[in-house]
Design a protein around this motif. Structure first.
Motif, PDB file in Angstrom:
ATOM      1  N   ASN A 230       0.884  -1.225   0.086  1.00 51.36           N
ATOM      2  CA  ASN A 230      -0.060   0.005   0.086  1.00 51.36           C
ATOM      3  C   ASN A 230       0.908   1.365   0.172  1.00 51.36           C
ATOM      4  OD1 ASN A 230      -2.523  -1.282   0.293  1.00 51.36           O
ATOM      5  ND2 ASN A 230      -2.396  -1.740   2.272  1.00 51.36           N
ATOM      6  N   GLN A 231       0.584   2.393  -0.579  1.00 56.51           N
ATOM      7  CA  GLN A 231       1.309   3.541  -0.863  1.00 56.51           C
ATOM      8  C   GLN A 231       0.502   4.686  -0.311  1.00 56.51           C
ATOM      9  OE1 GLN A 231       2.946   3.987  -4.707  1.00 56.51           O
ATOM     10  NE2 GLN A 231       3.991   2.196  -4.898  1.00 56.51           N
ATOM     11  N   SER A 232       1.194   5.517   0.363  1.00 53.50           N
ATOM     12  CA  SER A 232       0.489   6.761   0.870  1.00 53.50           C
ATOM     13  C   SER A 232       0.227   7.879  -0.250  1.00 53.50           C
ATOM     14  CB  SER A 232       1.523   7.435   1.904  1.00 53.50           C
ATOM     15  OG  SER A 232       1.034   8.630   2.289  1.00 53.50           O
ATOM     16  N   VAL A 233      -0.929   8.469  -0.142  1.00 55.13           N
ATOM     17  CA  VAL A 233      -0.918   9.494  -1.159  1.00 55.13           C
ATOM     18  C   VAL A 233      -0.285  10.797  -0.811  1.00 55.13           C
ATOM     19  CG1 VAL A 233      -3.462   8.758  -1.657  1.00 55.13           C
ATOM     20  CG2 VAL A 233      -3.004  10.345   0.102  1.00 55.13           C
ATOM     21  N   ILE A 234       0.354  10.842   0.221  1.00 52.91           N
ATOM     22  CA  ILE A 234       1.262  11.801   0.753  1.00 52.91           C
ATOM     23  C   ILE A 234       2.686  11.184   1.001  1.00 52.91           C
ATOM     24  CG2 ILE A 234       1.641  13.661   2.156  1.00 52.91           C
ATOM     25  CD1 ILE A 234      -1.147  14.092   2.676  1.00 52.91           C
ATOM     26  N   PRO A 235       3.502  11.023   0.283  1.00 56.51           N
ATOM     27  CA  PRO A 235       4.944  10.399   0.386  1.00 56.51           C
ATOM     28  C   PRO A 235       5.254  10.788   1.888  1.00 56.51           C
ATOM     29  CG  PRO A 235       4.569  11.546  -1.792  1.00 56.51           C
ATOM     30  CD  PRO A 235       3.656  11.866  -1.019  1.00 56.51           C
ATOM     31  N   GLY A 236       5.785   9.705   2.460  1.00 50.47           N
ATOM     32  CA  GLY A 236       6.511   9.951   3.739  1.00 50.47           C
ATOM     33  C   GLY A 236       5.309  10.001   4.960  1.00 50.47           C
ATOM     34  N   ALA A 237       3.970   9.978   4.712  1.00 53.85           N
ATOM     35  CA  ALA A 237       2.935  10.675   5.646  1.00 53.85           C
ATOM     36  C   ALA A 237       2.064   9.245   6.220  1.00 53.85           C
ATOM     37  CB  ALA A 237       2.123  11.853   5.273  1.00 53.85           C
ATOM     38  N   ASN A 238       2.159   8.422   5.600  1.00 54.98           N
ATOM     39  CA  ASN A 238       1.272   7.208   5.811  1.00 54.98           C
ATOM     40  C   ASN A 238      -0.138   7.405   5.657  1.00 54.98           C
ATOM     41  OD1 ASN A 238       1.091   4.217   6.245  1.00 54.98           O
ATOM     42  ND2 ASN A 238       1.079   4.872   8.496  1.00 54.98           N
ATOM     43  N   VAL A 239      -0.536   8.034   4.774  1.00 57.09           N
ATOM     44  CA  VAL A 239      -1.939   8.353   4.301  1.00 57.09           C
ATOM     45  C   VAL A 239      -2.414   7.469   3.170  1.00 57.09           C
ATOM     46  CG1 VAL A 239      -3.670  10.116   4.011  1.00 57.09           C
ATOM     47  CG2 VAL A 239      -1.768  10.825   4.887  1.00 57.09           C
ATOM     48  N   VAL A 240      -2.992   6.158   3.567  1.00 56.59           N
ATOM     49  CA  VAL A 240      -3.120   5.171   2.642  1.00 56.59           C
ATOM     50  C   VAL A 240      -4.711   5.195   2.602  1.00 56.59           C
ATOM     51  CG1 VAL A 240      -3.076   2.635   2.250  1.00 56.59           C
ATOM     52  CG2 VAL A 240      -1.198   3.825   3.230  1.00 56.59           C
ATOM     53  N   ARG A 241      -5.250   5.479   1.297  1.00 57.48           N
ATOM     54  CA  ARG A 241      -6.633   5.427   1.086  1.00 57.48           C
ATOM     55  C   ARG A 241      -6.976   4.308   0.319  1.00 57.48           C
ATOM     56  NH1 ARG A 241      -7.340  11.932  -0.340  1.00 57.48           N
ATOM     57  NH2 ARG A 241      -7.239  12.676   2.033  1.00 57.48           N
ATOM     58  N   ILE A 242      -7.943   3.542   0.751  1.00 60.46           N
ATOM     59  CA  ILE A 242      -8.424   2.335   0.215  1.00 60.46           C
ATOM     60  C   ILE A 242      -9.930   2.771  -0.468  1.00 60.46           C
ATOM     61  CG2 ILE A 242      -8.988   0.125   0.421  1.00 60.46           C
ATOM     62  CD1 ILE A 242      -6.181   0.592   1.041  1.00 60.46           C
ATOM     63  N   THR A 243     -10.061   2.473  -1.966  1.00 60.18           N
ATOM     64  CA  THR A 243     -11.332   2.576  -2.367  1.00 60.18           C
ATOM     65  C   THR A 243     -11.837   1.224  -2.682  1.00 60.18           C
ATOM     66  OG1 THR A 243     -10.326   2.768  -4.613  1.00 60.18           O
ATOM     67  CG2 THR A 243     -10.597   4.823  -3.343  1.00 60.18           C
ATOM     68  N   ALA A 244     -13.202   1.347  -3.108  1.00 62.04           N
ATOM     69  CA  ALA A 244     -13.907   0.183  -3.258  1.00 62.04           C
ATOM     70  C   ALA A 244     -13.415  -0.359  -4.893  1.00 62.04           C
ATOM     71  CB  ALA A 244     -15.420   0.306  -3.346  1.00 62.04           C
TER      72      ALA A 244
END
Length: 244
Positions: A230-244
């Motif tokens: 899983n990759q963060s939408v903000i590099p280095g910030a660990n904001v991982v958004r999962i979509t359906a």
């Protein structure tokens, strides 16, 4: 500030000074000793001091206080004699009211769990009506007679709704809830994927934290940027958004 709670403990008035709201509250409890008002609890007692007090009920010998992270009972000397805090597996409770009945049974009103009966140490019975914990529904999934509900969501601007109500599931006879917000403060579950080979094995995707993996409704693993693909939408910030 204002005084939002007042009661009598052992013949002495006890009041709570309410000075803020939830995260910014600096509530303080005071007792009148017959001559002057004094702090009921030691200033260094961080269990309640500096947190928000929701309610206070007293008997002749006990002050039962529902506050930000649980319910604490104090005797007239301000000594802790009862505490109910980490009741649930993944998150702290949100008990806003507490009483004790004539049989010595404690009853708590919890904003996420409903009515909680505490009849003995670490013996908690959750009593809820025949419905889901809330009316928020963002995603539905079903498998072999079990309906799963993700109550989280996202705004029109793709921001968080900050929903931490859990994951709901209906077995055909009753509604249940899985709490998870104690896992890296995860909020906003937006989808559920069930293993077709094992209905007890499922994944819950969040909007901003990653994926929670469960088996038999117990957390098995938390997948985020640091331990998965899983990759963060903000590099280095660990904001991982999962979509359906």
């Amino acid at each position: 500030g204002i005084y939002n709670e007042a009661d009598i403990l052992g013949g002495k008035p006890v009041v709570n000074y309410f000075s803020g709201w939830y995260w910014a509250s600096l509530d303080r409890l005071y007792i009148f000793d017959g001559t002057s008002w004094k702090f009921f609890l030691d200033y260094n007692d961080t269990s309640i001091t500096g947190n928000m007090v929701y309610s206070m009920e007293t008997t002749d010998t006990l002050a039962l206080i529902a506050w930000r992270w649980g319910v604490t009972g104090y005797n007239i000397a301000g000594k802790q004699v009862k505490f109910s805090g980490q009741l649930w597996t993944y998150e702290k409770p949100e008990m806003v009211y507490a009483i004790i009945d004539r049989q010595g049974v404690y009853w708590y009103a919890d904003q996420k769990k409903g009515l909680v009966k505490n009849s003995a140490e670490m013996n908690y019975e959750i009593i809820t009506p025949g419905g889901p914990p809330s009316n928020k529904v963002y995603y539905l999934a079903s498998n072999e007679g079990v309906l799963w509900v993700a109550p989280g969501g996202r705004t029109a601007q793709n921001n968080n709704t900050w929903n931490g109500e859990g994951i709901f599931y209906f077995t055909g006879s009753r509604w249940n809830v899985i709490d998870y917000t104690g896992v890296d403060s995860t909020l906003d579950i937006v989808n559920v994927a069930i293993d077709p080979a094992n209905k007890e094995h499922f994944f819950a995707g969040s909007w901003g934290w990653g994926v929670l993996e469960f088996e038999n409704t117990s957390l098995k693993k938390f997948h985020n940027e640091t331990n998965s693909s899983n990759q963060s939408v903000i590099p280095g910030a660990n904001v991982v958004r999962i979509t359906a």
